[in-house]
Every structure is written in C-alpha cells, then in structure tokens.
Design a protein around this motif. Sequence first.
Motif, mmCIF file in Angstrom:
data_model
loop_
_atom_site.group_PDB
_atom_site.id
_atom_site.type_symbol
_atom_site.label_atom_id
_atom_site.label_comp_id
_atom_site.label_asym_id
_atom_site.label_seq_id
_atom_site.Cartn_x
_atom_site.Cartn_y
_atom_site.Cartn_z
ATOM 1 N N LYS A 1 22.527 -36.404 -6.488
ATOM 2 C CA LYS A 1 23.294 -37.596 -6.113
ATOM 3 C C LYS A 1 24.674 -37.605 -6.756
ATOM 4 C CE LYS A 1 19.709 -40.830 -4.750
ATOM 5 N NZ LYS A 1 19.160 -42.190 -4.919
ATOM 6 N N ARG A 2 25.026 -36.507 -7.389
ATOM 7 C CA ARG A 2 26.356 -36.367 -7.976
ATOM 8 C C ARG A 2 26.872 -34.977 -7.629
ATOM 9 N NH1 ARG A 2 26.523 -34.282 -14.056
ATOM 10 N NH2 ARG A 2 28.325 -33.349 -13.055
ATOM 11 N N SER A 3 28.137 -34.754 -7.890
ATOM 12 C CA SER A 3 28.709 -33.429 -7.659
ATOM 13 C C SER A 3 28.852 -32.694 -8.990
ATOM 14 C CB SER A 3 30.074 -33.541 -6.972
ATOM 15 O OG SER A 3 30.979 -34.266 -7.792
ATOM 16 N N TYR A 4 28.912 -31.373 -8.915
ATOM 17 C CA TYR A 4 28.989 -30.524 -10.103
ATOM 18 C C TYR A 4 30.189 -29.602 -10.012
ATOM 19 C CZ TYR A 4 24.215 -32.065 -10.987
ATOM 20 O OH TYR A 4 23.108 -32.837 -11.225
ATOM 21 N N ARG A 5 30.885 -29.496 -11.137
ATOM 22 C CA ARG A 5 32.009 -28.565 -11.228
ATOM 23 C C ARG A 5 31.465 -27.204 -11.684
ATOM 24 N NH1 ARG A 5 37.095 -30.098 -11.686
ATOM 25 N NH2 ARG A 5 37.474 -28.652 -13.413
ATOM 26 N N VAL A 6 31.761 -26.192 -10.902
ATOM 27 C CA VAL A 6 31.221 -24.856 -11.139
ATOM 28 C C VAL A 6 32.364 -23.851 -11.248
ATOM 29 C CG1 VAL A 6 29.685 -23.060 -10.232
ATOM 30 C CG2 VAL A 6 29.183 -25.473 -9.770
ATOM 31 N N ILE A 7 32.253 -22.912 -12.198
ATOM 32 C CA ILE A 7 33.182 -21.790 -12.247
ATOM 33 C C ILE A 7 32.413 -20.506 -11.994
ATOM 34 C CG2 ILE A 7 34.839 -22.917 -13.781
ATOM 35 C CD1 ILE A 7 33.665 -21.224 -16.083
ATOM 36 N N LEU A 8 33.111 -19.525 -11.447
ATOM 37 C CA LEU A 8 32.519 -18.224 -11.160
ATOM 38 C C LEU A 8 33.318 -17.158 -11.899
ATOM 39 C CD1 LEU A 8 31.127 -16.926 -7.847
ATOM 40 C CD2 LEU A 8 32.797 -15.525 -9.050
ATOM 41 N N ILE A 9 32.618 -16.300 -12.631
ATOM 42 C CA ILE A 9 33.277 -15.238 -13.374
ATOM 43 C C ILE A 9 32.838 -13.901 -12.799
ATOM 44 C CG2 ILE A 9 33.691 -14.216 -15.638
ATOM 45 C CD1 ILE A 9 32.925 -16.883 -16.883
ATOM 46 N N GLY A 10 33.783 -13.193 -12.204
ATOM 47 C CA GLY A 10 33.511 -11.926 -11.546
ATOM 48 C C GLY A 10 33.925 -11.980 -10.093
ATOM 49 N N ALA A 11 35.166 -11.560 -9.809
ATOM 50 C CA ALA A 11 35.719 -11.677 -8.454
ATOM 51 C C ALA A 11 35.494 -10.400 -7.651
ATOM 52 C CB ALA A 11 37.212 -12.012 -8.531
ATOM 53 N N PHE B 1 26.666 -24.370 -1.022
ATOM 54 C CA PHE B 1 26.936 -24.897 -2.358
ATOM 55 C C PHE B 1 27.663 -26.234 -2.270
ATOM 56 C CE2 PHE B 1 27.057 -20.334 -4.170
ATOM 57 C CZ PHE B 1 25.704 -20.365 -4.399
ATOM 58 N N ARG B 2 28.723 -26.248 -1.496
ATOM 59 C CA ARG B 2 29.514 -27.480 -1.383
ATOM 60 C C ARG B 2 28.708 -28.595 -0.730
ATOM 61 N NH1 ARG B 2 35.318 -26.644 0.992
ATOM 62 N NH2 ARG B 2 35.646 -25.873 -1.123
ATOM 63 N N GLN B 3 27.896 -28.246 0.262
ATOM 64 C CA GLN B 3 27.077 -29.257 0.938
ATOM 65 C C GLN B 3 26.102 -29.923 -0.022
ATOM 66 O OE1 GLN B 3 25.341 -26.924 4.063
ATOM 67 N NE2 GLN B 3 27.226 -26.821 5.259
ATOM 68 N N ARG B 4 25.684 -29.193 -1.062
ATOM 69 C CA ARG B 4 24.764 -29.729 -2.054
ATOM 70 C C ARG B 4 25.482 -30.348 -3.251
ATOM 71 N NH1 ARG B 4 20.003 -30.946 0.016
ATOM 72 N NH2 ARG B 4 18.802 -29.171 0.773
ATOM 73 N N GLY B 5 26.807 -30.325 -3.237
ATOM 74 C CA GLY B 5 27.561 -30.943 -4.323
ATOM 75 C C GLY B 5 27.987 -29.987 -5.426
ATOM 76 N N PHE B 6 27.824 -28.671 -5.198
ATOM 77 C CA PHE B 6 28.242 -27.680 -6.191
ATOM 78 C C PHE B 6 29.605 -27.135 -5.780
ATOM 79 C CE2 PHE B 6 23.574 -27.631 -6.070
ATOM 80 C CZ PHE B 6 23.302 -27.952 -7.393
ATOM 81 N N ASN B 7 30.637 -27.606 -6.443
ATOM 82 C CA ASN B 7 32.009 -27.262 -6.074
ATOM 83 C C ASN B 7 32.586 -26.227 -7.021
ATOM 84 O OD1 ASN B 7 32.140 -29.298 -3.951
ATOM 85 N ND2 ASN B 7 32.174 -30.784 -5.614
ATOM 86 N N ILE B 8 32.873 -25.041 -6.501
ATOM 87 C CA ILE B 8 33.489 -24.000 -7.316
ATOM 88 C C ILE B 8 34.966 -24.342 -7.499
ATOM 89 C CG2 ILE B 8 34.061 -21.548 -7.476
ATOM 90 C CD1 ILE B 8 31.495 -20.932 -5.969
ATOM 91 N N VAL B 9 35.336 -24.606 -8.737
ATOM 92 C CA VAL B 9 36.680 -25.096 -9.028
ATOM 93 C C VAL B 9 37.588 -24.020 -9.622
ATOM 94 C CG1 VAL B 9 35.882 -27.469 -9.324
ATOM 95 C CG2 VAL B 9 35.961 -25.951 -11.311
ATOM 96 N N ALA B 10 37.014 -22.894 -10.042
ATOM 97 C CA ALA B 10 37.834 -21.814 -10.605
ATOM 98 C C ALA B 10 37.070 -20.500 -10.531
ATOM 99 C CB ALA B 10 38.210 -22.113 -12.059
ATOM 100 N N ILE B 11 37.829 -19.415 -10.333
ATOM 101 C CA ILE B 11 37.287 -18.058 -10.279
ATOM 102 C C ILE B 11 38.049 -17.214 -11.293
ATOM 103 C CG2 ILE B 11 36.832 -16.057 -8.802
ATOM 104 C CD1 ILE B 11 37.310 -18.060 -6.407
#
Length: 215
Positions: free
Chosen positions: A82-92, A105-115
Amino acid sequence: MRNVRPISDSTVRRLSLYLRFLEQAELQGRATLSSGELARLGGTTSAQVRKDLSFFGSFGKRGLGYSVSELATRLRDILGLKRSYRVILIGAGKMGGALVQYQGFRQRGFNIVAIYDLDAQKIGTRWSEGGAGGGLVVRDVRQLEGDLKKEAVDIAIIVTPAESAQPLVDRLVKAGVKAILNFAPVALTVPPDVEVKTVNMALELETLSFALANR
C-alpha cells in the motif's frame, strides 16, 4: 499491519501468488473465490491456503468463500504494497537492463530511482524509457554513499560479479539500507537487522534438471 509471529518465506511467496490470482479474478468480474480454487491455482491444498491466511486473522465465510476485493485489499496490506518503495540497482549489465525494463516492478510500487556501475563506458549513459527505471542516467558507484546521504532508499538490487557483491553490500549496510535483493552468485553476510534475498538462477535450473531426471 505488523505480525509478531515468524512467517516463513514459502508462506509469503504463496500469499503473493494468492494476490495475483485474486487480481485476475477481479478483472474477470468474480465476486468470490473458494480456498479450493486458490489451492488449485497455486498448486497447494485448501488446508494450506486456510493456514497461510490464518496467520493474519479471519478471512471468508464457510460455504461462501472469500470476497475477492476484500481479500486482495488485505493481502496488499499484509505484503506492504500500500506504499511505494525507492529502489536502486547496482550493475548496469544485461541482467540489470532486463530488470529495469520489467514494468511489473513499478506496477507493484517498486520504483527504481538510480542505477550504478563502475564501468566508465556505462557511467553517464541514459537507459531507455519504458521500465521501472527507464530514462535514468547510470551513475558512478563511487558516489553511492553521497547519494544515499541526500536521499535514502528502501531496497538495493545487486547485479554484479560475485567478487564485487560483498564489498558493495558492506557499503550499503553502512549507509543504512535494510533490504537487499542479490543476483550475484555468492552468499552475503549482513547484520541481523538487514534482510537479504538471493536469486540463484543456476540453483533454480538444477531443481528443474532434478525433476526431469527423476520423472
């Protein structure tokens, strides 16, 4: 909603599956689903469905089943959706690229904000639009701590070679990250208050090869 009883990972995975089945039922206009229907869809038993749900209270009515909309709402609450989460990804790399493009991911509220990456040829490149982190510019992993001081994140995804993973996780833990999804083929060591989930694709393939070999 906080549950004081320990809940196994397998139970949480089944709850996620139940939610997906309920959401499909909602799209089909279904008002109710029985434990038997959820069990059949999830490849388990009615008793297991009832046990899984009983950890979190009383659901449904005998002979009537579960209200699709009500149970879906409760499961989203239980799963923290019921909330959103800020996610970072390491390894491009290629796997990182595939993860970023996954719209679920975005549909479930997991927003990748940085790579982040260490490769100078990747740093500064812009990833294509469309996924959870589309349109972001790849950052230098050496600026990781500085970025996290400015803006905290909830979850970090590690998609690096095995030898790089533990040093990166140590940095993330020191910076305050409490949840890590690890795709590197290595077991990670973290403090008790940090949650790590490792996805080992070779291990998953071996379970399939076992099933094929023992038919």
